[in-house]
Motif scaffolding. Structure first.
Motif, mmCIF file in Angstrom:
data_model
loop_
_atom_site.group_PDB
_atom_site.id
_atom_site.type_symbol
_atom_site.label_atom_id
_atom_site.label_comp_id
_atom_site.label_asym_id
_atom_site.label_seq_id
_atom_site.Cartn_x
_atom_site.Cartn_y
_atom_site.Cartn_z
ATOM 1 N N MET A 1 0.813 -1.210 0.000
ATOM 2 C CA MET A 1 0.000 0.000 0.000
ATOM 3 C C MET A 1 0.852 1.268 0.000
ATOM 4 O O MET A 1 0.513 2.234 -0.661
ATOM 5 C CB MET A 1 -0.911 0.022 1.228
ATOM 6 C CG MET A 1 -1.906 -1.106 1.231
ATOM 7 S SD MET A 1 -3.019 -1.040 -0.178
ATOM 8 C CE MET A 1 -3.923 0.437 0.185
ATOM 9 N N THR A 2 1.898 1.268 0.791
ATOM 10 C CA THR A 2 2.738 2.458 0.901
ATOM 11 C C THR A 2 4.195 2.046 0.912
ATOM 12 O O THR A 2 4.557 1.041 1.526
ATOM 13 C CB THR A 2 2.455 3.247 2.192
ATOM 14 O OG1 THR A 2 2.666 2.399 3.307
ATOM 15 C CG2 THR A 2 1.043 3.778 2.230
ATOM 16 N N PRO A 3 5.045 2.804 0.263
ATOM 17 C CA PRO A 3 6.475 2.513 0.359
ATOM 18 C C PRO A 3 6.949 2.790 1.785
ATOM 19 O O PRO A 3 6.384 3.625 2.484
ATOM 20 C CB PRO A 3 7.106 3.488 -0.637
ATOM 21 C CG PRO A 3 6.078 4.526 -0.889
ATOM 22 C CD PRO A 3 4.743 3.956 -0.564
ATOM 23 N N VAL A 4 7.955 2.073 2.215
ATOM 24 C CA VAL A 4 8.491 2.246 3.563
ATOM 25 C C VAL A 4 9.795 3.018 3.467
ATOM 26 O O VAL A 4 10.739 2.581 2.824
ATOM 27 C CB VAL A 4 8.726 0.878 4.249
ATOM 28 C CG1 VAL A 4 9.234 1.078 5.661
ATOM 29 C CG2 VAL A 4 7.450 0.053 4.244
ATOM 30 N N ALA A 5 9.830 4.187 4.097
ATOM 31 C CA ALA A 5 11.031 5.019 4.090
ATOM 32 C C ALA A 5 11.808 4.796 5.376
ATOM 33 O O ALA A 5 11.233 4.489 6.416
ATOM 34 C CB ALA A 5 10.643 6.480 3.961
ATOM 35 N N GLY A 6 13.090 4.937 5.299
ATOM 36 C CA GLY A 6 13.921 4.836 6.497
ATOM 37 C C GLY A 6 14.358 3.419 6.800
ATOM 38 O O GLY A 6 14.072 2.480 6.060
ATOM 39 N N ASP A 7 15.050 3.290 7.923
ATOM 40 C CA ASP A 7 15.608 1.995 8.314
ATOM 41 C C ASP A 7 14.745 1.228 9.292
ATOM 42 O O ASP A 7 15.095 0.122 9.701
ATOM 43 C CB ASP A 7 16.999 2.198 8.938
ATOM 44 C CG ASP A 7 18.002 2.687 7.908
ATOM 45 O OD1 ASP A 7 17.832 2.346 6.715
ATOM 46 O OD2 ASP A 7 18.936 3.413 8.293
ATOM 47 N N ALA A 8 13.624 1.819 9.703
ATOM 48 C CA ALA A 8 12.745 1.159 10.663
ATOM 49 C C ALA A 8 11.321 1.624 10.434
ATOM 50 O O ALA A 8 11.066 2.688 9.872
ATOM 51 C CB ALA A 8 13.181 1.478 12.089
ATOM 52 N N LEU A 9 10.376 0.809 10.879
ATOM 53 C CA LEU A 9 8.965 1.117 10.772
ATOM 54 C C LEU A 9 8.368 1.021 12.170
ATOM 55 O O LEU A 9 8.421 -0.038 12.800
ATOM 56 C CB LEU A 9 8.282 0.125 9.832
ATOM 57 C CG LEU A 9 6.785 0.250 9.626
ATOM 58 C CD1 LEU A 9 6.453 1.585 8.970
ATOM 59 C CD2 LEU A 9 6.270 -0.885 8.766
ATOM 60 N N SER A 10 7.841 2.128 12.680
ATOM 61 C CA SER A 10 7.207 2.148 13.994
ATOM 62 C C SER A 10 5.719 1.895 13.828
ATOM 63 O O SER A 10 5.058 2.564 13.030
ATOM 64 C CB SER A 10 7.430 3.480 14.697
ATOM 65 O OG SER A 10 8.793 3.628 14.988
ATOM 66 N N ILE A 11 5.206 0.947 14.587
ATOM 67 C CA ILE A 11 3.811 0.539 14.481
ATOM 68 C C ILE A 11 3.167 0.682 15.852
ATOM 69 O O ILE A 11 3.611 0.059 16.821
ATOM 70 C CB ILE A 11 3.711 -0.923 13.996
ATOM 71 C CG1 ILE A 11 4.460 -1.079 12.674
ATOM 72 C CG2 ILE A 11 2.260 -1.358 13.877
ATOM 73 C CD1 ILE A 11 4.827 -2.490 12.332
ATOM 74 N N THR A 12 2.132 1.497 15.933
ATOM 75 C CA THR A 12 1.418 1.681 17.187
ATOM 76 C C THR A 12 0.300 0.657 17.269
ATOM 77 O O THR A 12 -0.550 0.580 16.372
ATOM 78 C CB THR A 12 0.842 3.110 17.275
ATOM 79 O OG1 THR A 12 1.918 4.038 17.143
ATOM 80 C CG2 THR A 12 0.138 3.332 18.599
ATOM 81 N N THR A 13 0.336 -0.135 18.323
ATOM 82 C CA THR A 13 -0.711 -1.129 18.560
ATOM 83 C C THR A 13 -1.465 -0.736 19.824
ATOM 84 O O THR A 13 -1.104 0.224 20.503
ATOM 85 C CB THR A 13 -0.109 -2.541 18.733
ATOM 86 O OG1 THR A 13 0.608 -2.588 19.972
ATOM 87 C CG2 THR A 13 0.811 -2.894 17.576
ATOM 88 N N SER A 14 -2.480 -1.504 20.179
ATOM 89 C CA SER A 14 -3.268 -1.192 21.369
ATOM 90 C C SER A 14 -2.482 -1.417 22.654
ATOM 91 O O SER A 14 -2.829 -0.884 23.698
ATOM 92 C CB SER A 14 -4.549 -2.024 21.398
ATOM 93 O OG SER A 14 -4.225 -3.397 21.423
ATOM 94 N N PHE A 15 -1.405 -2.188 22.584
ATOM 95 C CA PHE A 15 -0.651 -2.493 23.799
ATOM 96 C C PHE A 15 0.713 -1.826 23.879
ATOM 97 O O PHE A 15 1.275 -1.706 24.953
ATOM 98 C CB PHE A 15 -0.496 -4.008 23.989
ATOM 99 C CG PHE A 15 0.082 -4.712 22.799
ATOM 100 C CD1 PHE A 15 1.447 -4.861 22.642
ATOM 101 C CD2 PHE A 15 -0.757 -5.225 21.815
ATOM 102 C CE1 PHE A 15 1.976 -5.502 21.541
ATOM 103 C CE2 PHE A 15 -0.236 -5.884 20.722
ATOM 104 C CZ PHE A 15 1.135 -6.019 20.579
#
Length: 187
Positions: A6-20
């Motif tokens: 869906m979207t290209p990933v920029a940078g060296d890491a991907l931060s994902i906010t979850t419910s926990f």
């Protein structure tokens, strides 16, 4: 069922906010998945079978895919695409409705057999791009979109806001439209 990028990933890491908590995936964990999906949709089994995914094990590979889905980097699509013309007609109506002030935030994606999230600004840009016959450059697209915002009673009073709109219009033409075409939002 196939997964789509869906979207290209920029940078060296991907931060994902979850419910926990917030989870950070380092590029080596997902890089091969994103690279493979850049060439087109794939079945989950094909992604889990990638060399780096096999090294991580099936459980970890499935967790990475789930996190990428949660981050909206990936989307689940049907194996059979819906008719593109119907999705495109609906998306034209949605973009026009947003340009008239209505609060839509998704577009039909024929190749997913589902919908994709779209920001209000992207929908305004789409409407103005379609209104120009799909032939506007970033500057013309930004100018037309700014004029529409004025008509909606939302003028851009800051020069910085105008520059940002031109940047967004360029990104829309360079990234968003090609991605939407690959998902069957537009032909």
């Amino acid at each position: 069922m196939r997964l789509h990028l869906m979207t290209p990933v920029a940078g060296d890491a991907l931060s994902i906010t979850t419910s926990f908590s917030e989870i950070t995936l380092q590029r080596p964990a997902y890089e091969e998945i994103v690279a493979d999906l850049a060439a087109g949709p794939r079945a989950i089994a094909n992604l889990v079978a990638l060399p780096s995914m096999r090294k991580q094990g099936r459980t970890n590979a499935m967790q990475i895919l789930a996190l990428l889905l949660h981050a909206r980097t990936l989307a689940v699509g049907s194996a059979q695409a819906a008719p593109l013309q119907a999705a495109e007609r609906l998306n034209r109506v949605i973009a026009r409705a947003v340009s008239d002030g209505l609060p839509y935030d998704h577009l039909s994606a024929a190749k997913l057999g589902s919908a994709v999230a779209a920001s209000e600004l992207d929908l305004l840009l789409l409407d103005q791009w379609l209104g120009g016959g799909g032939d506007r450059d970033a500057a013309a697209l930004a100018t037309a979109t700014e004029a529409r915002l004025v008509q909606l009673g939302r003028p851009l009073n800051e020069p910085a806001a105008r520059a940002q709109l031109t940047d967004r219009a360029a990104a829309f033409l360079r990234q968003t439209l090609p991605r939407w075409r690959s998902l069957g939002v537009l032909s």
